[in-house]
Design an enzyme around this catalytic site. Structure first.
Site, PDB file in Angstrom:
ATOM      1  N   VAL A   1       0.835  -1.210   0.000  1.00 17.86           N
ATOM      2  CA  VAL A   1       0.000   0.000   0.000  1.00 17.86           C
ATOM      3  C   VAL A   1       0.865   1.252   0.000  1.00 17.86           C
ATOM      4  CG1 VAL A   1      -1.776   1.291   1.248  1.00 17.86           C
ATOM      5  CG2 VAL A   1      -1.891  -1.200   1.156  1.00 17.86           C
TER       6      VAL A   1
ATOM      7  N   LYS B   1      -6.653  -1.684   9.699  1.00 22.44           N
ATOM      8  CA  LYS B   1      -7.934  -2.163  10.236  1.00 22.44           C
ATOM      9  C   LYS B   1      -7.795  -2.703  11.652  1.00 22.44           C
ATOM     10  CE  LYS B   1      -7.171  -6.452   7.699  1.00 22.44           C
ATOM     11  NZ  LYS B   1      -6.082  -5.923   6.865  1.00 22.44           N
TER      12      LYS B   1
ATOM     13  N   GLU C   1     -10.141   5.729   5.858  1.00 22.12           N
ATOM     14  CA  GLU C   1     -10.960   5.180   4.773  1.00 22.12           C
ATOM     15  C   GLU C   1     -10.398   3.872   4.233  1.00 22.12           C
ATOM     16  OE1 GLU C   1     -13.909   4.488   2.963  1.00 22.12           O
ATOM     17  OE2 GLU C   1     -14.060   6.668   3.129  1.00 22.12           O
TER      18      GLU C   1
ATOM     19  N   VAL D   1     -11.141  -0.295   5.448  1.00 20.16           N
ATOM     20  CA  VAL D   1     -12.242  -1.200   5.080  1.00 20.16           C
ATOM     21  C   VAL D   1     -12.548  -1.035   3.598  1.00 20.16           C
ATOM     22  CG1 VAL D   1     -14.643  -1.855   5.485  1.00 20.16           C
ATOM     23  CG2 VAL D   1     -13.284  -0.939   7.375  1.00 20.16           C
TER      24      VAL D   1
ATOM     25  N   GLY E   1     -10.845  -1.450   0.770  1.00 23.22           N
ATOM     26  CA  GLY E   1      -9.896  -1.024  -0.254  1.00 23.22           C
ATOM     27  C   GLY E   1     -10.295   0.304  -0.871  1.00 23.22           C
TER      28      GLY E   1
ATOM     29  N   GLY F   1      -1.173 -13.847  -5.284  1.00 22.91           N
ATOM     30  CA  GLY F   1      -0.906 -12.722  -4.392  1.00 22.91           C
ATOM     31  C   GLY F   1      -2.129 -12.221  -3.647  1.00 22.91           C
TER      32      GLY F   1
ATOM     33  N   LYS G   1     -12.940  -5.474  10.201  1.00 22.48           N
ATOM     34  CA  LYS G   1     -13.602  -4.485   9.345  1.00 22.48           C
ATOM     35  C   LYS G   1     -15.051  -4.257   9.774  1.00 22.48           C
ATOM     36  CE  LYS G   1     -10.638  -5.724   5.453  1.00 22.48           C
ATOM     37  NZ  LYS G   1     -10.564  -6.454   4.158  1.00 22.48           N
TER      38      LYS G   1
ATOM     39  N   GLY H   1      -5.363  -4.271  -2.383  1.00 22.19           N
ATOM     40  CA  GLY H   1      -4.389  -4.033  -3.441  1.00 22.19           C
ATOM     41  C   GLY H   1      -3.707  -2.693  -3.288  1.00 22.19           C
TER      42      GLY H   1
END
Length: 429
Positions: free
Chosen positions: A14, A105, A129, A132, A134, A187, A205, A302
């Site tokens: 990320v 999370k 944001e 939860v 993505g 992945g 979440k 992702g």
């Protein structure tokens, strides 16, 4: 002010996505906000590691004090994941008057209420944001877009790993282990997939969503949950024959002063929009008293989808800094004391392996009836074998009542085993 200076903690999947978006869209971001956003520091474990992006050496640091003690840095973006030391870094940053954006999370589910209160006291912003869904802007939707609604229910697929695995099992008839291995190769699943496949990730979440939607904090460890490890190809096939698709659902539903909240594999009618959500995608079905039923859909994880949510939060905080309007975070209060009801009532799919002889169904039905369990439908397929599957779907019943009945039934000589118990999601709200 020449620009907003930020620090990023962690340059994993990320973190790299955030770096790429901020650099690719720097002109658009500057035009939107009015001044540029500059990454002044990035905290990493190893400054020499090749991460596939060009980060100037002077930006990298292994010392958190280089971030926390830098008065120029106004926003800290925590992307290292896990509870510790992420929680300590976030708390310290807030105490030192820095705004925080995170996609963590575990920290928000476990310490979110405490950190929000601290941020309000210190007059800084905490945004999450990316924690939860993505790239799905679910937190913004619940806290802003649906702010005038009383949220009645949230039903969602909020773990992309399990959804991918179940999709492969449904579409190609794979067994669980084969589908999990494929998810790891692609992945979508970690080397240790326990948190995903046992429902822990979804519980984290769901805890966050319940807090935002209902103003009620439910510790993630208190949310009843079951993963997908016991879902077999048989269950997938029987569900399909009955007109259902199996999904791992996170459910928070309010009624009569209670919140039913749980994470469970469930049979979803093929006519329900959630049944068509496949692969690594996430979707949330929301019911509000004014807006009615809404479904939000997109990639739930992702580098770039989650990075998009994080950058959106960074821009939101930057705009607040420039306007001087640092508004305290307010979460919904229901106006009544809501009682946490765990799994509550529901319809259930039950597969029993029984001896194929007359009277077995009648004997089982009698026990179920004695415990107040009503049968909605029965499928029994004799195959000329001694043991055959008997599939039942119940009407609404408390899980405790059902479990007591099945404990009695399992002792029968004609019952080989209670092979499966799954929720049935019969409606949207």
């Amino acid at each position: 002010m020449n620009g907003i200076k930020i620090a990023v903690l962690g340059l994993g999947n990320v973190g790299r996505g955030v770096w790429k978006i901020l650099h690719k869209q720097q002109d658009m971001i500057k035009e939107y906000i009015g001044i540029p956003i500059e990454i002044k520091k990035v905290l990493v474990r190893d400054v020499s590691k090749n991460r596939g992006i060009d980060v100037p050496p002077h930006v990298l640091t292994t010392n958190i004090d280089d971030v926390l003690l830098d008065e120029d840095i106004q926003i800290i973006v925590e992307l290292i994941g896990g509870l510790h030391p992420a929680y300590e870094y976030i708390r310290k940053a807030i105490e030192m008057g820095k705004h925080v954006v995170t996609a963590n999370k575990a920290v928000i589910a476990s310490y979110g209420k405490e950190l929000i209160q601290l941020a309000n006291e210190r007059k800084v912003l905490l945004r999450f944001e990316g924690s939860v869904g993505g790239g799905i802007p679910i937190i913004a939707a619940l806290s802003k877009s649906f702010a005038a609604n009383e949220i009645e229910a949230i039903v969602g697929i909020i773990n992309g790993t399990t959804n991918y695995i179940l999709t492969q099992m449904t579409r190609y008839g794979m067994d669980f282990k084969t589908a999990l291995h494929l998810a790891q190769e692609k992945g979508y699943a970690e080397a240790d997939p326990t948190s995903d496949i046992e429902g822990e990730d979804a519980a984290f979440k769901l805890s966050i969503l319940a807090f935002i939607a209902f103003g009620v904090y439910v510790p993630p460890q208190d949310i009843p949950r079951e993963g997908i490890t016991r879902i077999s190809e048989k269950e997938i096939q029987y569900a399909a024959q009955l007109g259902y698709t199996i999904k791992l659902l996170a459910v928070a539903r309010k009624h009569e002063g209670k919140i039913d909240i749980h994470v469970h594999p469930a049979l979803v009618p093929n006519t329900h929009p959630l049944a068509a959500v496949n692969d690594e995608f996430n979707a949330l079905f929301i019911k509000g008293d004014a807006v009615g039923e809404i479904m939000m859909y997109g990639k739930g994880a992702g580098s770039l989808p989650t990075g998009s949510a994080v950058v959106s939060d960074i821009m939101d905080v930057a705009c607040a800094i420039l306007s001087g309007r640092i508004m305290p975070y307010t979460y919904k209060h229901s106006g009544q004391e809501l009682r946490i009801n765990g799994e509550g009532e529901g319809e259930y799919y039950i597969r029993l392996e029984v001896v194929d002889k007359p009277g077995v169904l009648g004997k089982i039905s009698t026990v179920l009836g004695n415990h107040g369990v009503s049968i909605a439908s029965v499928v029994q397929r004799g195959r000329g074998e001694r043991i055959v599957p008997l599939v039942l779907i119940t009407h609404n019943v408390e899980r405790k009542r059902l479990d007591r009945a099945l404990e009695e039934i399992e002792k029968f000589d004609v019952v080989e085993e209670v092979a499966s118990i799954l929720r049935v999601e019969s409606h949207s709200g």
